[in-house]
Design a protein around this motif. Structure first.
Motif, PDB file in Angstrom:
ATOM      1  N   ASP B 267       0.682  -1.082  -0.030  1.00 40.41           N
ATOM      2  CA  ASP B 267       0.146   0.061  -0.076  1.00 40.41           C
ATOM      3  C   ASP B 267       0.957   1.137   0.021  1.00 40.41           C
ATOM      4  O   ASP B 267       0.500   2.374  -0.386  1.00 40.41           O
ATOM      5  N   ALA B 268       2.069   1.121   0.685  1.00 41.38           N
ATOM      6  CA  ALA B 268       2.797   2.340   0.612  1.00 41.38           C
ATOM      7  C   ALA B 268       3.447   2.816  -0.764  1.00 41.38           C
ATOM      8  O   ALA B 268       3.557   4.002  -0.784  1.00 41.38           O
ATOM      9  N   ILE B 269       3.223   2.014  -1.632  1.00 38.80           N
ATOM     10  CA  ILE B 269       3.908   2.636  -3.036  1.00 38.80           C
ATOM     11  C   ILE B 269       2.827   3.612  -3.435  1.00 38.80           C
ATOM     12  O   ILE B 269       3.176   4.714  -4.123  1.00 38.80           O
ATOM     13  N   GLU B 270       1.482   3.105  -3.261  1.00 39.05           N
ATOM     14  CA  GLU B 270       0.522   4.104  -3.588  1.00 39.05           C
ATOM     15  C   GLU B 270       0.370   5.471  -2.974  1.00 39.05           C
ATOM     16  O   GLU B 270       0.324   6.462  -3.363  1.00 39.05           O
ATOM     17  N   ILE B 271       0.817   5.268  -1.430  1.00 34.77           N
ATOM     18  CA  ILE B 271       0.425   6.392  -0.802  1.00 34.77           C
ATOM     19  C   ILE B 271       1.604   7.302  -0.711  1.00 34.77           C
ATOM     20  O   ILE B 271       1.346   8.580  -0.837  1.00 34.77           O
ATOM     21  N   PHE B 272       2.847   6.641  -0.799  1.00 34.85           N
ATOM     22  CA  PHE B 272       4.005   7.774  -0.917  1.00 34.85           C
ATOM     23  C   PHE B 272       4.491   7.851  -2.319  1.00 34.85           C
ATOM     24  O   PHE B 272       5.654   7.387  -2.526  1.00 34.85           O
ATOM     25  N   GLU B 273       3.774   8.458  -3.070  1.00 38.43           N
ATOM     26  CA  GLU B 273       4.187   8.588  -4.429  1.00 38.43           C
ATOM     27  C   GLU B 273       3.749  10.224  -4.981  1.00 38.43           C
ATOM     28  O   GLU B 273       2.771  10.761  -4.387  1.00 38.43           O
ATOM     29  N   GLY B 274       4.460  10.462  -5.790  1.00 39.46           N
ATOM     30  CA  GLY B 274       4.161  11.812  -6.339  1.00 39.46           C
ATOM     31  C   GLY B 274       4.414  13.089  -5.069  1.00 39.46           C
ATOM     32  O   GLY B 274       5.273  13.178  -4.599  1.00 39.46           O
ATOM     33  N   ASP B 275       3.194  13.889  -4.898  1.00 37.96           N
ATOM     34  CA  ASP B 275       3.249  14.927  -3.817  1.00 37.96           C
ATOM     35  C   ASP B 275       3.615  14.368  -2.614  1.00 37.96           C
ATOM     36  O   ASP B 275       4.274  15.154  -1.838  1.00 37.96           O
ATOM     37  N   HIS B 276       2.917  13.363  -2.316  1.00 34.75           N
ATOM     38  CA  HIS B 276       3.237  12.706  -1.003  1.00 34.75           C
ATOM     39  C   HIS B 276       4.584  12.434  -0.590  1.00 34.75           C
ATOM     40  O   HIS B 276       5.167  12.637   0.467  1.00 34.75           O
ATOM     41  N   PHE B 277       5.492  11.895  -1.681  1.00 33.07           N
ATOM     42  CA  PHE B 277       6.783  11.638  -1.687  1.00 33.07           C
ATOM     43  C   PHE B 277       7.388  13.001  -1.294  1.00 33.07           C
ATOM     44  O   PHE B 277       8.396  13.025  -0.436  1.00 33.07           O
ATOM     45  N   ARG B 386       8.266  15.805  -9.927  1.00 35.57           N
ATOM     46  CA  ARG B 386       7.554  14.907  -9.043  1.00 35.57           C
ATOM     47  C   ARG B 386       8.716  14.142  -8.120  1.00 35.57           C
ATOM     48  O   ARG B 386       9.920  14.060  -8.459  1.00 35.57           O
ATOM     49  N   GLY B 387       8.484  14.101  -6.971  1.00 34.31           N
ATOM     50  CA  GLY B 387       9.465  13.869  -6.058  1.00 34.31           C
ATOM     51  C   GLY B 387      10.119  12.542  -6.372  1.00 34.31           C
ATOM     52  O   GLY B 387      11.451  12.085  -5.847  1.00 34.31           O
ATOM     53  N   GLY B 388       9.247  11.449  -6.459  1.00 32.63           N
ATOM     54  CA  GLY B 388       9.713  10.280  -6.656  1.00 32.63           C
ATOM     55  C   GLY B 388       8.542   9.266  -6.875  1.00 32.63           C
ATOM     56  O   GLY B 388       7.500   9.855  -7.156  1.00 32.63           O
ATOM     57  N   GLY B 389       8.912   8.065  -6.976  1.00 35.02           N
ATOM     58  CA  GLY B 389       7.990   7.048  -6.981  1.00 35.02           C
ATOM     59  C   GLY B 389       7.439   7.035  -8.397  1.00 35.02           C
ATOM     60  O   GLY B 389       6.146   6.477  -8.408  1.00 35.02           O
ATOM     61  N   GLY B 390       8.001   7.397  -9.227  1.00 37.29           N
ATOM     62  CA  GLY B 390       7.551   7.135 -10.577  1.00 37.29           C
ATOM     63  C   GLY B 390       7.679   5.826 -11.100  1.00 37.29           C
ATOM     64  O   GLY B 390       8.620   5.449 -11.265  1.00 37.29           O
ATOM     65  N   GLY B 391       6.526   5.012 -11.076  1.00 31.12           N
ATOM     66  CA  GLY B 391       6.654   3.705 -11.516  1.00 31.12           C
ATOM     67  C   GLY B 391       6.994   2.716 -10.216  1.00 31.12           C
ATOM     68  O   GLY B 391       7.539   3.078  -9.544  1.00 31.12           O
TER      69      GLY B 391
END
Lengths: 363, 406
Positions: B267-277, B386-391
């Motif tokens: 679940d953390a992948i979805e939660i901590f991506e884009g703006d949240h990252f 984007r902070g990270g979590g791209g893909g």
């Protein structure tokens, strides 16, 4: 002096009337059927044999009524009961014995109708159509469906003026055409403007205008169109068993309404020749009408009147095609309930869409 | 949702891959196209054993003819044709050269030097069989070393394979790491005992509350491993993560190698991506900049707590907007239509029913072009950072991970 014409069955002397399903005259007593023309001929023979009974027209009554409320009183030849009619009634039925009555005097006034479209649909069909008309609408109050009382149902031959006209049109339209493309850096939109010139002619046949001031024009226009190919030359025998009105708006007074509709249709017809454009608007429109001719016809209309909670609701059905019109009351509670239901359904869909957009990081 | 979908597709792909290798393994791991080896089947069985132990397939191909292709293209085509496992090392011996390649997550786990050493081990032997065995042995040793490093001091590899062969570097045995064991691993020795206790307590609190493991790992060195593979594998092989998806987030900090990396799982992948990252790293970076590791790690725990909370909170605002949209749309479309049906008495505006058929004639029909306007608008470019979590990517254990450096 007006006369009352009642057709008698040559077999049993019963009062006979026009049967819309058979498209013939039918005697309700001995069930013999006759062609309209046969009966007409027979009637003429009878008329030669015996002088017409003259009707007593109580002209004194006229002074007591206002000019617009003029009523005439006739004595029914069958039972002697007094019939009260207003000035433009041409056919009715006796309220006492139910005998159909044609007031021939009313029809022999200014103009005799050129055509009549006989009733194709009977009273039962009109009742069924009204039921279907009401039950198919979800927002009609439930109580209106069950409680509304059918006060009156009558088949009326409504006088119509039928106008023929040729329209000569000279119209200038402004049109635009839009083309869009893009390269790596820009989106381009090209708007091309055109002047379109259209000239030509178009002809209209038998545009109907209701010639009775008693009938609401919008109600009569709503049940159009009538199929004129089924019209027959007028014979008063068709009126038997129905009500009939005489025109009280002259052709000259009605033609303006026909012109209005003809001009609008002409503009639309010529606008349809301008294809391939994003938008077409008429800039200058010059339409002249010529060769205007008017005919006088009686069209069949069923009028149904119901009352509910102290209000009257009037419905009209095209007696030829069965098209039923009439505004219905709205159940406000049902309206809000349906709105809430739809809002919930569409809201849920919108919520799903928003969630999806958020997950896809579009918003 | 997208991530879930991708995860689902990945699982499906894995299922397919687990079927494909069934065919692949029947073809073996040692391919002798020129009858050079006396007992390829035995060697192949040995390689299969290594695959079961380490999860890495060591392929060997010997041929005298590359069918006119370059060695790299030949290997690619051969691997596709024979359905090679994704995580593999392929060694090719052909008349003109030796060629070695790592694929899948092995690419991240083995350095170029190690691959070269494996190739050299093969070359140094005088017989093919000896060479292949040397190649197998060294490959297995490298895999086990990687696991040893990842498993740290207190934990062990969960894979029974590490018990392994005589050539393997064995890993200290022990109990299987529980999902709720030590969430702060300060191998980098950046914190005092008191600080460690405070941070560990906070990590435990948030992890339990949110049912999502918060893990902080500091290291002195990554042993030449890629930061992504190190963080992902550390998380996977130490059994972190809640639930079937192994929900968790791991912060890897190795100041000597300039590594600040966050790996997310489940679940953390979805939660901590884009703006949240970006939000998360924005909370931590100022502390790192001041050298305040305790502050950084506590900020990490607090920020994770907030972000997970808000991400999992029901989006009431969105619901209200959706209902408003629904109310307006239903007023515009179905309700106006239902209401409109009540009114059937309308004047006719036109007389199109009464046009005499074929009576229309056009005497003038001219379309004159007047002028044209062209407008151009710049195509908007996506400039949002984007902070990270791209893909996502897949670790050697087969689990999906997100995350990024900061």
């Amino acid at each position: 002096m007006a006369t009352i014409l009642q057709y008698k069955c040559p077999c049993c002397d019963g009062k006979i009337e026009f049967d819309s399903s058979l498209q013939q005259m039918k005697c309700p007593f001995c069930e013999t059927t006759f062609d309209v023309s046969t009966l007409q001929d027979y009637d003429e023979i009878l008329n030669q044999q015996a002088p017409q009974e003259e009707m007593h027209w109580d002209t004194d009554a006229g002074s007591e009524w206002g000019q617009n409320e003029y009523m005439g009183v006739f004595a029914c030849t069958s039972c002697g009961g007094e019939l009260m009619t207003n000035e433009t009634t041409a056919a009715t039925s006796c309220p006492f014995c139910g005998n159909p009555v044609v007031l021939t005097g009313r029809l022999s006034g200014d103009l005799k109708p050129d055509f009549v479209i006989p009733f194709k649909l009977d009273k039962e069909a009109a009742k069924a159509a009204l039921k279907a008309h009401i039950s198919s609408k979800k927002l009609v109050p439930k109580l209106f469906r069950s409680d509304s009382h059918l006060d009156e149902i009558k088949g009326v031959y409504v006088p119509f003026w039928l106008f023929d006209a040729d329209a000569d049109a000279n119209i200038e339209y402004r049109a635009t055409r839009i083309r869009a493309w893009s390269d790596t850096r820009y989106n381009y939109t090209e708007t091309s403007h055109f002047a379109l010139l259209r000239a030509g002619s178009i002809s209209f046949d038998r545009v109907p205008v209701d010639g009775s001031s008693k009938m609401a024009d919008d109600l009569m226009e709503s049940i159009e169109p009538f199929d004129f190919s089924q019209a027959v030359p007028f014979q008063s025998a068709y009126l038997s068993g129905f009500l009939a009105d005489r025109y009280d708006v002259t052709a000259e007074d009605s033609v303006a309404r026909a012109n209005e509709r003809v001009k609008r249709s002409t503009e639309e017809a010529f606008a349809r020749t301008a294809t391939g454009y994003s938008s077409v608007t008429a800039k200058n429109s010059n339409i002249s009408l010529s060769n205007g001719k008017a005919k006088y016809a009686l069209y069949p209309v069923w009028l149904l009147q119901t009352s509910w909670q102290g209000n009257n609701y009037l419905f009209a059905m095209n007696g030829q095609t069965g098209k039923m019109v009439g505004d219905l009351p709205m159940d406000k509670g049902a309206y809000w309930r349906w709105w809430a239901l739809w809002a919930a359904i569409l809201g849920a869909l919108a919520f799903g869409a928003l969630l999806l957009l958020r997950l896809l990081e579009i918003i | 949702m997208k991530k879930r979908l991708i995860s689902l597709l990945f699982v499906l792909a894995l299922c397919v891959l687990t079927i494909l290798p069934a065919f692949a393994s029947s073809e073996g791991f040692v391919f002798d196209l020129c009858d050079a080896i006396s007992d390829p089947a035995v060697l192949s069985d040995e390689a299969e054993e290594i695959y079961h132990q380490s999860g890495v397939a060591l392929y060997f191909i010997i041929t005298e003819d590359l069918n006119g292709m370059e060695a790299a293209d030949f290997v690619t085509a051969f691997a596709q044709e024979h359905g090679f496992y994704e995580n593999s090392v392929i060694l090719l011996d052909e008349p003109a050269s030796y060629y070695i390649r790592a694929t899948g997550s092995v690419k991240l786990r083995l350095s170029d030097d190690e691959l070269n050493a494996m190739m050299q081990a093969y070359e140094d032997e005088t017989t093919y069989t000896g060479g292949i065995r040397a190649y197998h042995a060294l490959g297995l040793a490298y895999m086990n070393t990687a696991l040893t490093l990842l498993s740290g001091d207190s934990s062990e590899a969960t894979d029974e394979g590490t018990a392994a062969t005589e050539n393997a570097v064995t890993v200290p045995g022990g109990e299987e790491t529980s999902a709720h064991s030590k969430r702060l691993v300060d191998d980098g020795e950046l914190l005092t005992a008191a600080q460690e206790a405070a941070i560990a307590q906070r990590l435990d609190e948030v992890s339990e509350k949110r049912q999502l493991d918060l893990v902080i790992v500091t290291q002195k060195t990554l042993g030449g491993k890629n930061r992504v593979a190190f963080a992902d594998d550390y998380f996977d092989y130490n059994g972190y993560g809640f639930g079937d998806d192994h929900d968790g987030i791991l912060l890897l900090y190795c100041p000597n190698e300039g590594v600040r990396y966050i790996s997310t799982t489940g679940d953390a992948i979805e939660i901590f991506e884009g703006d949240h990252f970006t939000e998360l790293t924005g909370e931590i970076i100022p502390y790192f900049d001041r050298g305040d590791y305790k502050g950084a790690f506590l900020a990490f725990a607090d920020a994770c707590d907030d972000i997970i909370g808000s991400a999992r909170a029901f989006p009431w605002g969105m619901l209200v907007i959706a209902l408003l949209i629904g109310a307006v749309l239903s007023w515009l479309i179905p309700m106006s239509s239902m209401k409109g049906k009540l009114k059937s008495v309308r004047s006719q505006v036109a007389a199109s029913d009464y046009v005499r058929a074929g009576s229309m004639s056009l005497t003038q029909n001219r379309d004159v072009f007047l002028f044209a306007n062209v407008t151009k608008t710049p195509i908007p470019r996506d400039t949002s950072s984007r902070g990270g979590g791209g893909g996502t990517h897949v670790g050697s254990s087969g689990t999906s991970h997100g995350g990024g450096s900061f």
